[in-house]
Design an enzyme around this catalytic site. Sequence first.
Site, PDB file in Angstrom:
ATOM      1  CD  GLU A 260      48.426  38.205  44.522  1.00 17.55           C
ATOM      2  OE1 GLU A 260      49.275  38.868  44.624  1.00 17.55           O
ATOM      3  OE2 GLU A 260      48.102  36.802  44.804  1.00 17.55           O
TER       4      GLU A 260
ATOM      5  CD  GLU B 224      52.580  49.794  42.937  1.00 14.58           C
ATOM      6  OE1 GLU B 224      51.254  50.190  44.041  1.00 14.58           O
ATOM      7  OE2 GLU B 224      52.363  48.573  42.691  1.00 14.58           O
TER       8      GLU B 224
ATOM      9  CE  LYS C 221      35.022  46.886  39.729  1.00 12.81           C
ATOM     10  NZ  LYS C 221      35.254  48.206  39.112  1.00 12.81           N
TER      11      LYS C 221
ATOM     12  CB  CYS D 288      51.758  43.942  40.498  1.00  8.04           C
ATOM     13  SG  CYS D 288      51.443  42.452  39.175  1.00  8.04           S
TER      14      CYS D 288
HETATM   15  P1  NAP Z   1      42.587  50.116  41.609  1.00  4.92           P
HETATM   16  O1  NAP Z   1      42.520  51.433  42.118  1.00  4.92           O
HETATM   17  O2  NAP Z   1      43.210  49.534  43.614  1.00  4.92           O
HETATM   18  O3  NAP Z   1      41.864  49.402  41.671  1.00  4.92           O
HETATM   19  C1  NAP Z   1      41.694  47.531  41.340  1.00  4.92           C
HETATM   20  C2  NAP Z   1      40.156  47.675  41.284  1.00  4.92           C
HETATM   21  O4  NAP Z   1      39.532  47.362  42.624  1.00  4.92           O
HETATM   22  C3  NAP Z   1      39.673  47.891  40.049  1.00  4.92           C
HETATM   23  O5  NAP Z   1      38.778  47.179  39.100  1.00  4.92           O
HETATM   24  C4  NAP Z   1      38.720  49.033  40.760  1.00  4.92           C
HETATM   25  O6  NAP Z   1      37.432  49.427  40.377  1.00  4.92           O
HETATM   26  C5  NAP Z   1      38.402  48.479  42.302  1.00  4.92           C
HETATM   27  N1  NAP Z   1      37.762  49.573  43.333  1.00  4.92           N
HETATM   28  C6  NAP Z   1      38.484  50.594  43.727  1.00  4.92           C
HETATM   29  N2  NAP Z   1      37.924  50.475  44.736  1.00  4.92           N
HETATM   30  C7  NAP Z   1      37.223  49.794  45.393  1.00  4.92           C
HETATM   31  C8  NAP Z   1      36.780  49.643  46.293  1.00  4.92           C
HETATM   32  N3  NAP Z   1      37.043  50.165  47.727  1.00  4.92           N
HETATM   33  N4  NAP Z   1      36.224  48.609  46.647  1.00  4.92           N
HETATM   34  C9  NAP Z   1      36.058  47.408  45.931  1.00  4.92           C
HETATM   35  N5  NAP Z   1      36.786  47.201  44.537  1.00  4.92           N
HETATM   36  C10 NAP Z   1      37.181  48.388  44.289  1.00  4.92           C
HETATM   37  O7  NAP Z   1      44.302  49.367  41.442  1.00  4.92           O
HETATM   38  P2  NAP Z   1      45.008  49.338  39.723  1.00  4.92           P
HETATM   39  O8  NAP Z   1      44.300  51.270  39.409  1.00  4.92           O
HETATM   40  O9  NAP Z   1      43.324  49.589  39.187  1.00  4.92           O
HETATM   41  O10 NAP Z   1      45.570  48.799  39.836  1.00  4.92           O
HETATM   42  C11 NAP Z   1      46.921  49.427  39.786  1.00  4.92           C
HETATM   43  C12 NAP Z   1      47.463  48.323  40.999  1.00  4.92           C
HETATM   44  O11 NAP Z   1      46.978  46.965  41.163  1.00  4.92           O
HETATM   45  C13 NAP Z   1      48.955  48.627  41.703  1.00  4.92           C
HETATM   46  O12 NAP Z   1      49.554  49.376  43.234  1.00  4.92           O
HETATM   47  C14 NAP Z   1      49.181  47.408  41.324  1.00  4.92           C
HETATM   48  O13 NAP Z   1      50.913  47.283  41.782  1.00  4.92           O
HETATM   49  C15 NAP Z   1      48.118  46.075  41.587  1.00  4.92           C
HETATM   50  N6  NAP Z   1      48.450  45.664  40.945  1.00  4.92           N
HETATM   51  C16 NAP Z   1      48.714  44.638  41.369  1.00  4.92           C
HETATM   52  C17 NAP Z   1      48.844  42.928  40.772  1.00  4.92           C
HETATM   53  C18 NAP Z   1      49.414  41.612  41.895  1.00  4.92           C
HETATM   54  O14 NAP Z   1      49.143  40.477  41.594  1.00  4.92           O
HETATM   55  N7  NAP Z   1      49.784  42.016  42.593  1.00  4.92           N
HETATM   56  C19 NAP Z   1      48.807  42.695  39.348  1.00  4.92           C
HETATM   57  C20 NAP Z   1      48.243  43.922  39.223  1.00  4.92           C
HETATM   58  C21 NAP Z   1      47.765  45.138  39.550  1.00  4.92           C
HETATM   59  P3  NAP Z   1      37.153  51.125  39.049  1.00  4.92           P
HETATM   60  O15 NAP Z   1      38.888  51.106  38.611  1.00  4.92           O
HETATM   61  O16 NAP Z   1      36.461  50.279  38.533  1.00  4.92           O
HETATM   62  O17 NAP Z   1      36.407  52.129  40.013  1.00  4.92           O
END
Ligand code: NAP
Length: 495
Positions: free
Chosen positions: A250, A385, A175, A284
């Site tokens: 992550e 963050e 996904k 991140c």
């Molecule tokens: P996010 O809102 O947590 O979403 C990540 C993924 O999870 C998306 O595909 C999202 O789908 C999906 N998702 C959302 N709610 C979910 C649920 N209840 N169950 C299952 N899947 C769900 O994060 P983001 O805004 O895309 O990315 C930013 C965050 O990612 C930041 O906190 C960043 O630090 C972190 N990040 C961490 C790393 C690392 O390696 N540590 C790397 C990159 C980013 P949809 O968005 O399609 O709804």
Amino acid sequence: MAKKYQNFINGRWCDAIDGETFENRNPADRDDLIGIFPKSNKKDVDEAVKAAREAFKEWRLVPAPQRGQIMKKIGDLMVQRKEQIAREMTREMGKVFTETMGDTQEGIDTAYYADGESRRFFAPSVPSELPNKVAMTTRQPMGVAGVICPWNFPMAIPTWKIFPALTCGNAVVFKPASDVPATGTALVEILLDGGVPPKAINLVHGTGSTVGSPLVEHPDVDVISFTGSSVVGRKIAEACGRDLKRISLELGGKNGQIVMDDANLELAIDGALWGAFGTTGQRCTATSRLIVQEDVHDQFVDMLLERTKKLKLGYGNNEGVDVGPVINEGQRKIIHNYVQIGQKEGARMLCGGQYATDGDLAKGYFYKPTIFTDVTSEMCIAQEEIFGPVVVVIKVKSFDEAISVLNDTAYGLSSSVYTNDVNRAFRAMRDIEAGITYINGPTIGAEAHLPFGGVKDTGNGHREGGWTAYEIFSEWKTLYVDFSGKLQRAQIDNQ
Ligand code: NAP
Ligand code: MG
């Protein structure tokens, strides 16, 4: 007419079962419609998991080095399509073209690494304590891997998960984030062209709640690999905990760069600019706190401000642009809200703090690079963050204070120290609470063949990248072969 995209489930391209769709637009230009994508739900996820389970029966029996050959072919295809992938990725999520080229290169490196790793899979054999008996270990695939990715590294992060998962012999349900479905589609096309058996890779488009949750909760999914926010990571961990499902997380970061009085300031500024405003601060590992020793603080801030003002905002596929848009309007509002909180908390805003709307910028979600000084560690803008082009500067008196401020966060992903003092460098490497520490380099710049991940709220102890990713997607199996011809009892016969 906008291009119409599909899911890939059970070996064929198809619409969502319920026929719903969503739009995907260019964050630098809202008028640019990239495509219409299937808005899937639990029914589509169920089909995808069923197909993956079926594919797993045969894929698990393919010798790992043959799976590795497919990874090699995938890497070659990515090399051929690199520029095209990067152009579309910039159009889809906004970061500048050189960075989307880098994002794609990370996928290429990960593919070639997978080919190499497929011939290793080291599993120790050790002596048995009993005569005429052999004790050894092997690594087994797990079954169906559910892969849930964020939008900020639309190619690199899916490859970090999918390539090791497939190389280990698992089938995958993928996904992508609904902000980057076109790059997810380009990756699946490459996997298929490279020779992955069609049912072993399933692509389901849609949101976290409609596709992510059902995938996490599906009883026939054996392992979930998730990269995203800590808030969502916690929810996923709870659901997986109930089913005793393996999960690799992550999550977020609040990464700090320390600048000591003995540092090369030019170098530290180069690192700070790249770390804070590269990918519009949406990494991140982005540098969101600069922890600067008081003797060099004012000079450092002046230099940083001067360089920040010169950054050119714009569409990342245009020549000369340094900083692209943020991903969407929701994220821009969150960033602006944090900026207002920072002002209320008494921090001093040196630049930015506004939507950028000059000329063509008005068409997209641009935000001016923002610097805060006079920040203390307990302020909200120093703790949470922000995930945008905002950096805070915290003044410290000593090296010890710098380390304690750096560690004063719930997260523990990346960190950096600029110093020319070898003793300080080694103390930093020992005492910083983070998964990654750079000496005299910015907080960003991970290489594909090294462990990647963090401590504290950044994760749950797993590491992607390099050999450690293979631990996530395989189970150890211990084998005993007794050729003595009689009953031998461990711990009993040898007392
Ligand atoms: P996010 O809102 O947590 O979403 C990540 C993924 O999870 C998306 O595909 C999202 O789908 C999906 N998702 C959302 N709610 C979910 C649920 N209840 N169950 C299952 N899947 C769900 O994060 P983001 O805004 O895309 O990315 C930013 C965050 O990612 C930041 O906190 C960043 O630090 C972190 N990040 C961490 C790393 C690392 O390696 N540590 C790397 C990159 C980013 P949809 O968005 O399609 O709804
Ligand atoms: Mg979009």
